[in-house]
Design a protein around this motif. Structure first.
Motif, mmCIF file in Angstrom:
data_model
loop_
_atom_site.group_PDB
_atom_site.id
_atom_site.type_symbol
_atom_site.label_atom_id
_atom_site.label_comp_id
_atom_site.label_asym_id
_atom_site.label_seq_id
_atom_site.Cartn_x
_atom_site.Cartn_y
_atom_site.Cartn_z
ATOM 1 N N ASP A 157 0.598 3.279 11.222
ATOM 2 C CA ASP A 157 1.996 3.941 10.396
ATOM 3 C C ASP A 157 2.479 3.303 9.128
ATOM 4 O O ASP A 157 1.573 4.625 8.469
ATOM 5 C CB ASP A 157 3.134 4.358 11.083
ATOM 6 N N ARG A 158 2.315 2.689 9.118
ATOM 7 C CA ARG A 158 2.294 2.149 7.746
ATOM 8 C C ARG A 158 0.975 1.600 7.394
ATOM 9 O O ARG A 158 1.168 2.635 5.504
ATOM 10 C CB ARG A 158 2.827 0.228 7.360
ATOM 11 N N ILE A 159 0.032 1.843 7.521
ATOM 12 C CA ILE A 159 -1.666 2.169 7.237
ATOM 13 C C ILE A 159 -1.779 2.992 6.344
ATOM 14 O O ILE A 159 -2.083 3.573 6.230
ATOM 15 C CB ILE A 159 -2.276 1.009 8.242
ATOM 16 N N ARG A 160 -1.302 4.236 7.307
ATOM 17 C CA ARG A 160 -1.573 5.327 7.054
ATOM 18 C C ARG A 160 -1.072 6.031 6.153
ATOM 19 O O ARG A 160 -1.476 6.702 5.189
ATOM 20 C CB ARG A 160 -0.955 6.706 8.436
ATOM 21 N N LYS A 161 0.484 5.437 5.756
ATOM 22 C CA LYS A 161 0.954 5.824 4.589
ATOM 23 C C LYS A 161 0.730 5.284 3.046
ATOM 24 O O LYS A 161 0.308 5.627 2.106
ATOM 25 C CB LYS A 161 2.542 5.426 5.140
ATOM 26 N N VAL A 162 0.402 3.616 3.347
ATOM 27 C CA VAL A 162 -0.751 3.461 1.821
ATOM 28 C C VAL A 162 -1.963 3.656 1.995
ATOM 29 O O VAL A 162 -2.407 2.915 0.811
ATOM 30 C CB VAL A 162 0.517 1.954 1.955
ATOM 31 N N ALA A 163 -2.096 3.511 2.699
ATOM 32 C CA ALA A 163 -3.752 3.956 2.750
ATOM 33 C C ALA A 163 -4.605 4.124 1.760
ATOM 34 O O ALA A 163 -5.799 3.273 0.668
ATOM 35 C CB ALA A 163 -4.680 4.204 3.830
#
Lengths: 466, 466
Positions: A157-163
């Motif tokens: 989730d975090r990666i998707r958000k900041v990618a």
């Protein structure tokens, strides 16, 4: 893109510019890879660059800008409106921004800094504070950080958000609440575990990292040695400050090799390409070395002057062999020194190997010297003497002169190899750059030694026969 | 790992071996990074390597084996049981297997091939068929391939299933049913799209790829230029055959730089490190060049012999300046040539730039030559003449001799720069390796030219005064 393609594209572009077909230009340049687009823009004349550049999409504009030469960047920056400047730099990764800032004149830098938001400005200033050529100057501060207690799902989730904003997302860094680096997790690891697993179960805690003040060459070596795709950079208290990615390292390795090659050829290295450097810069990078080496050649002159009378009495033919002797000595020496310098640079040879290297070079040099001496004797007697000597009328080379020259050559080659292999090792031991002592210096030393040897051996061998 | 750490570890290991504390050894070596473990094993004596190696876990064993030197690999392979050999190679990525096979003697290769399954054997044979130094020889055949109609979710499922066996999963390749490459998708793209989106909607169809027969240097340049983390390799019909990853390219770039540096120093390049090469190999790599250059120095001898009588009548002091003149010419020439050669290698300079390069070098050389000539005049008159000449008793240098030498030096530097910049460009235009014409050859040409110039200028300037 090959050179031919670029030429075709340039012609097409010039046609489109003449017919003012901006729609087609827009399609054309936005389809290109940023680096190719930059190359194409460089081919245009100054007044066309900006209008064409304005046709690039926001993202392409930033990426293309990064790939352009410093001169073109400066040209565009002075012509940009404030809004355009901000648009380009907002899309850019921070490490690229810093690279550009470091190359621009002060007034341009001021404008860039003025258009950045407060956070970026702080980060830029932080990075600019790191010592020259340190890891801090090539790192990017945009990386994905995770917390130990997160599950695989939370991480995704975090990666998707900041990618979108991160240069690389495949290596993620696990930090504690003091920002200290405690582990790494790759997206591959995440993909190989269930959504509910906490990453603390599989994160790699044995992390290879560099300090921000470490030399960038060290970072390149670490990444190359451990086949990493990114290396975390920490401060002196192991707090995460950024990452260096493998594509930055490719540039560092190219630069370092260029630097070593320049120094070996007695040129002060420059980060600008040859075509970018002004003639004064080139002059400044070359003249000190030429002067130094010219003045150090005083010794060879002194030696010849002191022995001239004696040698001339023996045979004027001896003088004619001096250039061959000096050249061969120089070549033999630089073969050894350059090999050792490169080995040291790649960490394949270490100063503690000195004895083994010397023993190897002694044996190699005896083989080389023996072979060269025999061929030299034959060449002097047959070619220089019998063939050309009779042709040009200066006579044959008596066998004792051939012998004196061959023996001197033998000694010269052996000494040249010793000097050539020991000097770089000595430099390394004294924490100097081994490349600095390379061929030109070694040539000067070898020249002087070989001349002295030649004079004494000639006197010794030839005297009984004249 | 720094050298000091390695030394400490080695000592600890030797202690543990003496006390036969295998449990502790097992813990120690399985905790190390594979490259460090390999370095540690290299420090042990031959009989200890195998027992220690057997303590490595299956995965660590394969990874460590890949990092060892060819000599140690061969040693282990001859001692391995068939089962051990199979275990190590089964864990290895195919490109590493092929690298090792290429270095091993025929009997060892036979054993490796015998222990591989039919599919691996076919793949190995395919790769071994690619030309030397081609993309095919450095690529890996383990990549993730996807189909156009797949959704993000299906892609993740596939990646999860195959990830363990693939060297990189972050770049995935979309192929059609004839295995033709039609697009690429990164895991980052996948993470940024919804699970139900078909990848055909966002895959990159403008793919940069290389053919398997392309030179690996070209592959390295593409990856470096476009900042890629992997490059797909296709056959002549655009069918996907493998990928080259950026870590392989780091090695290629190091090798290419080493190769260029070796050639510039007149050494035939070798893929073995200096320490690995036998003295015969080193001899073989150096002797042809030394012989060639020695024989080509015949010209300088001839020139001196033809002018000797005349020069000696003018002044014996003139001879003493020949080494300085030749060395400075050689250094000036190699400064230019090495800079241009490196520029050509990095594609910063192209043969079509010849006119611009020449014009630049002409201006730089005039500046350099002027400066050197003035300093040379002063040096000869004051240092060589007034100071040492009186001290050693060979007398002062009259001003007309200083003038003759300075003028000759001026001409030599200008000519050296011209030859130095034009030769590599000429070589490149003729599709030869520019590095081959580097310093040693240019030195020989410059030596001959500068001697002729020196002799004529001396006769011209000095004759009226004696």
């Amino acid at each position: 893109m090959e050179f031919e393609e670029l030429q075709e594209l340039t012609e097409k572009m010039l046609e489109l510019l003449q017919t003012k077909n901006f729609r087609e230009i827009k399609r054309l340049i936005n389809d290109l890879q940023p680096i190719d687009c930059a190359l194409l823009l460089e081919e245009l004349n100054e007044k066309d660059i900006l209008p064409v550049f304005r046709l690039l999409s926001k993202e392409n504009a930033a990426e293309t800008f990064v790939e352009m030469t410093n001169d073109s960047q400066e040209l565009l920056l002075t012509k940009f409106s404030d809004a355009e400047l901000k648009a380009v730099f907002d899309e850019m990764f921070l490490d690229d921004t810093v690279d550009i800032i470091e190359e621009m004149p002060a007034n341009v830098v001021k404008r860039i800094i003025k258009q950045s938001d407060a956070e970026t400005r702080n980060q830029i200033n932080e990075i600019l504070k790191y010592p020259r050529d340190s890891a801090g100057t090539i790192m990017t501060v945009e990386y994905v950080s995770l917390r130990e207690h997160m599950t695989v799902k939370e991480c995704f989730d975090r990666i998707r958000k900041v990618a979108v904003d991160k240069e690389t997302i495949y290596n993620c860094y696990v930090t504690d609440d003091k920002r200290k680096l405690i582990g790494t997790v790759t997206v591959k690891d995440l993909l190989l575990h269930d959504y509910e697993t906490p990453i603390s179960q599989f994160m790699e805690t044995d992390v290879i990292s560099a300090e921000a003040t470490d030399d960038k060459e060290f970072v390149a070596q670490q990444i190359s040695k451990y086949d990493l795709s990114a290396l975390p950079v920490v401060d002196s208290e192991n707090r995460m400050v950024g990452i260096v990615t493998v594509d930055d390292v490719l540039d560092v390795m190219e630069e370092e090799a260029t630097e070593d090659i320049s120094i070996m050829a007695a040129v002060t290295p420059s980060t600008d390409t040859y075509m970018e450097q002004s003639i004064w810069q080139i002059w400044k990078n070359r003249i000190p070395w030429l002067l130094l080496l010219m003045i150090s050649a005083t010794f060879t002159g002194l030696i010849i002057n002191s022995f001239e009378g004696k040698l001339n009495l023996l045979s004027p033919l001896l003088f004619a062999c001096i250039p061959m002797l000096m050249d061969t000595g120089g070549n033999a020496g630089s073969q050894a020194s350059v090999t050792i310098i490169r080995g040291l640079a790649l960490d394949e040879i270490r100063p503690r190997d000195a004895a083994r290297v010397l023993w190897k070079e002694i044996r190699v040099s005896l083989l080389l010297a023996g072979c060269l001496a025999v061929v030299c004797f034959a060449k002097l007697y047959l070619i220089d003497g019998l063939a050309f000597g009779n042709l040009l009328g200066y006579g044959v080379y008596p066998w004792y002169i051939c012998l004196a020259v061959s023996v001197a050559l033998f000694a010269t080659v052996v000494i040249a190899k010793m000097v050539g292999c020991l000097m770089p090792l000595l430099a390394k031991t004294c924490k100097l750059d081994p490349a600095v002592v390379a061929s030109p210096f070694i040539t000067t030393i070898v020249d002087a030694l070989s001349l002295i040897i030649f004079c004494y051996i000639s006197i010794l061998i030839v005297t009984p026969f004249v």
